[in-house]
Design an enzyme around this catalytic site. Sequence first.
Site, PDB file in Angstrom:
ATOM      1  N   ASN A   1       1.288  -1.029  -0.255  1.00  0.00           N
ATOM      2  CA  ASN A   1      -0.093   0.010  -0.052  1.00  0.00           C
ATOM      3  C   ASN A   1       0.882   0.920  -0.295  1.00  0.00           C
ATOM      4  OD1 ASN A   1      -1.524   2.075   0.654  1.00  0.00           O
ATOM      5  ND2 ASN A   1      -2.784   1.628   2.810  1.00  0.00           N
ATOM      6  N   CYS A   2       0.399   2.296  -1.404  1.00  0.00           N
ATOM      7  CA  CYS A   2       1.926   3.234  -1.381  1.00  0.00           C
ATOM      8  C   CYS A   2       1.140   4.084   0.137  1.00  0.00           C
ATOM      9  CB  CYS A   2       0.921   3.730  -2.261  1.00  0.00           C
ATOM     10  SG  CYS A   2       1.942   5.783  -2.806  1.00  0.00           S
TER      11      CYS A   2
END
Length: 281
Positions: free
Chosen positions: A158-159
Amino acid sequence: MKPILTSQSPWRLIPPLCLSGQLQMAIDQWLLEQQQGSNVELCHGTSGYTGARNAPVLRFYTWESATISLGYHQRRWSPAWQTLTWNGKPIPLVRRPTGGRAVLHQGDLTYMVVASGLSNKRIEAYQQICKFLIQGWRSLGVDLHYGKAGRDYRHNPNCFATATGADLVTTEGYKLIGSAQLRRGDAILQHGSMRLEPDTQLFAQVFGEASPVNLPLTQRGDNLRQTVIEALTQAAADCFGVEFVVQPLSDQEWQEILANVETCHGTSGSGGDKGEDIGKI
């Protein structure tokens, strides 16, 4: 304030487009390829300045449906993402030409800069471009600073779960902007997602964790996006010391972009040389 970049030639400002993720990534990559030209030759038609194919470019855009974009080299993501839906429609996965981790594009606004003449050092180049984001958001009452990645950075798909030195975080501690960069020679593509009105339930469904956003702005929807675009465009003109000329993509440019879109940006990771990946979204 001394401009970061100065140019005797105008920069191109492409009006906002709401398109599929595949098309948006194809446009960004095509613009980077044009920037690789060594000489900027202005075109003058009967109506005056009509643009330069390898002039620096700023654009903002949205995604026509909720989409997950993956970093070009990303190999770790949940198998469940392949069957996700939102408002009765499948959530497509698209691969960016830049690096980094997964981004959920829903309720966000994406910025993109293509330019040359920036620092050869990765972090310095990021910060040269990000100054217009910091200045623009400050004019809207939002102070931002650079993040610092935690130990789990490389293991989290997840960025927006962690923030690197290329990301911008609010004083409250949440990541507002995640950016990624790709360099080809002296030309740089940098784009990033700005989380304006994300659906927290969808975000939790995708990433298994909540990530609320609280902006001190009263506008919503298109009005909010337009307010942000205007503030950031003015900040870019000030920070880069340039004039912007609004110029949509021409029919010829669309033909070239569409000719390549079918062979790019799938989730399998296949493709040709992508240059030096120097960014983490």
